[in-house]
Write an enzyme that holds these catalytic residues in place. Structure first.
Site, short mmCIF file in Angstrom:
data_model
loop_
_atom_site.label_atom_id
_atom_site.label_comp_id
_atom_site.label_asym_id
_atom_site.label_seq_id
_atom_site.Cartn_x
_atom_site.Cartn_y
_atom_site.Cartn_z
N ASP A 3 -6.95 -47.15 -14.94
CA ASP A 3 -7.39 -47.79 -13.70
C ASP A 3 -7.51 -49.31 -13.88
O ASP A 3 -8.42 -49.78 -14.56
CB ASP A 3 -8.74 -47.19 -13.30
CG ASP A 3 -9.19 -47.65 -11.92
OD1 ASP A 3 -8.40 -48.33 -11.23
OD2 ASP A 3 -10.33 -47.33 -11.55
N HIS B 25 -7.43 -42.57 -4.63
CA HIS B 25 -8.46 -43.11 -5.53
C HIS B 25 -9.41 -43.97 -4.70
O HIS B 25 -9.00 -44.96 -4.08
CB HIS B 25 -7.82 -43.94 -6.64
CG HIS B 25 -8.78 -44.44 -7.67
ND1 HIS B 25 -9.22 -43.68 -8.72
CD2 HIS B 25 -9.40 -45.65 -7.80
CE1 HIS B 25 -10.06 -44.38 -9.46
NE2 HIS B 25 -10.20 -45.58 -8.93
N MET C 158 -10.94 -47.68 -17.80
CA MET C 158 -10.76 -48.97 -17.14
C MET C 158 -9.89 -49.88 -18.00
O MET C 158 -10.19 -50.10 -19.17
CB MET C 158 -12.12 -49.65 -16.89
CG MET C 158 -13.03 -48.92 -15.91
SD MET C 158 -12.26 -48.46 -14.37
CE MET C 158 -11.71 -50.05 -13.75
N ASP D 174 -12.85 -46.25 -4.64
CA ASP D 174 -13.74 -47.03 -5.50
C ASP D 174 -15.04 -47.36 -4.78
O ASP D 174 -15.05 -48.12 -3.81
CB ASP D 174 -13.05 -48.35 -5.88
CG ASP D 174 -11.90 -48.11 -6.84
OD1 ASP D 174 -12.14 -47.52 -7.90
OD2 ASP D 174 -10.76 -48.51 -6.51
N GLY E 246 -6.51 -56.08 -8.24
CA GLY E 246 -5.59 -57.19 -8.47
C GLY E 246 -5.80 -57.98 -9.75
O GLY E 246 -5.35 -59.12 -9.86
N MET F 228 -18.65 -49.14 -5.04
CA MET F 228 -19.35 -50.18 -5.82
C MET F 228 -20.68 -50.51 -5.16
O MET F 228 -20.76 -50.61 -3.93
CB MET F 228 -18.50 -51.45 -5.85
CG MET F 228 -17.08 -51.22 -6.35
SD MET F 228 -16.14 -52.74 -6.31
CE MET F 228 -14.52 -52.12 -6.83
N SER G 110 -5.06 -46.77 -4.92
CA SER G 110 -6.46 -47.17 -4.70
C SER G 110 -6.63 -47.76 -3.31
O SER G 110 -6.03 -48.77 -2.96
CB SER G 110 -6.90 -48.19 -5.75
OG SER G 110 -8.17 -48.69 -5.39
N MET H 40 -18.79 -46.75 -9.26
CA MET H 40 -19.23 -47.89 -10.07
C MET H 40 -20.63 -48.24 -9.59
O MET H 40 -20.88 -49.27 -8.97
CB MET H 40 -18.26 -49.07 -9.89
CG MET H 40 -16.96 -48.84 -10.65
SD MET H 40 -15.60 -49.83 -10.03
CE MET H 40 -14.99 -48.72 -8.75
N HIS I 75 -14.36 -42.76 -7.66
CA HIS I 75 -14.77 -43.51 -8.85
C HIS I 75 -16.04 -44.27 -8.53
O HIS I 75 -16.01 -45.25 -7.80
CB HIS I 75 -13.61 -44.47 -9.23
CG HIS I 75 -13.90 -45.40 -10.35
ND1 HIS I 75 -13.11 -46.49 -10.62
CD2 HIS I 75 -14.90 -45.41 -11.27
CE1 HIS I 75 -13.60 -47.14 -11.66
NE2 HIS I 75 -14.68 -46.52 -12.08
C1 DX5 Z 1 -11.44 -51.78 -10.04
C2 DX5 Z 1 -11.15 -50.45 -9.41
C3 DX5 Z 1 -9.72 -50.13 -9.36
C4 DX5 Z 1 -8.90 -51.06 -8.54
C5 DX5 Z 1 -7.52 -51.07 -9.10
O1 DX5 Z 1 -12.81 -51.95 -10.15
O2 DX5 Z 1 -11.79 -49.41 -10.13
O3 DX5 Z 1 -9.50 -48.79 -8.93
O4 DX5 Z 1 -8.86 -50.70 -7.19
O5 DX5 Z 1 -6.82 -52.07 -8.46
P1 DX5 Z 1 -5.50 -52.70 -9.05
O6 DX5 Z 1 -4.50 -51.60 -9.21
O7 DX5 Z 1 -5.13 -53.69 -8.01
O8 DX5 Z 1 -5.85 -53.34 -10.38
ZN ZN Z 2 -11.19 -47.29 -9.67
#
Ligand code: DX5
Ligand code: ZN
Length: 215
Positions: free
Chosen positions: A174, A32, A136, A34, A144, A36, A7, A67, A65
């Protein structure tokens, strides 16, 4: 052997090019990404220009992904930016079937992301239209976080349905994936592991990717 999708959320944005090349050279399978919007999740990350820049250097599948609210409004722009897989949240889609058809008609693979509180059964009636389920294992919005243990049961339930119906839908996990829990996640039926913090907080991210790949 699971597919590994580092990610970018946990990468060094000041040296993004270095991290992209590291992933290109590593055993990772996908990038990956993300996205948001500060509405669907309580955080804002990055959008089209960053994805388009990554696309120029990345030599692997771009797994985007979303969000965000109203993902259908932006699907074409994400295709233009370089998305290969586009995942929308089931909780953000009143007309999920329509969203999936739209994504496929644009030439991308269709993904459905699902929050920890949402039963996997909610997607069974469109499961044959889904290429990737992004399950998720944390509440989305931040890297993290700690893996939510109940996810293991959800993976098993979803995998059993996929197998029962002979589908090729991939299960991607994820959030909170670590070197310690990865093997039990794969054993439950996961096909793809997203890893942000686990990869980028180590001194040798490429080696960590290789370790995940070897599970
Ligand atoms: C969270 C994201 C994840 C995130 C995962 O909202 O969708 O993809 O980056 O991060 P780690 O592996 O650090 O939990
Ligand atoms: Zn993600």
């Amino acid at each position: 052997m699971a597919l590994i999708a580092p990610s970018i959320l946990s990468a060094n944005f000041l040296k993004l090019s270095d991290d992209i090349h590291m992933i290109n050279e590593s055993q990772a399978d996908w990038f990956h990404l993300d996205v948001m919007d500060g509405r669907f999740v309580p955080n804002i990350s990055f959008g089209f220009p960053v994805i388009a820049a990554i696309k120029k250097e990345a030599r692997k599948t771009l797994d985007v992904h979303l969000m965000i609210e109203e993902p259908g409004k932006y699907a074409e722009e994400f295709k233009n930016a370089g998305a290969d897989i586009l995942s929308v949240h089931i909780e953000a889609c009143s007309h999920l079937h329509r969203n999936l058809q739209q994504i496929k008609s644009l030439g991308m693979q269709a993904g459905v992301a699902i929050n920890p509180h949402t039963p996997v059964q909610n997607m069974f009636d469109v499961l044959h239209d889904i290429d990737v389920v992004c399950m998720m294992s944390v509440n989305p919005g931040f890297g993290g976080q700690k893996f939510i243990a109940h996810t293991i049961e959800k993976i098993k339930t979803l995998k059993a349905e996929i197998v029962r119906r002979g589908l090729s839908t991939l299960i991607e996990i994820d959030g909170g994936v670590t070197l310690e829990n990865a093997s039990s996640i794969i054993a439950a039926g996961a096909d793809v592991l997203v890893a942000g913090n686990t990869v980028f907080s180590t001194s040798d991210p490429s080696d960590t990717i290789a370790k995940l790949k070897g599970m």
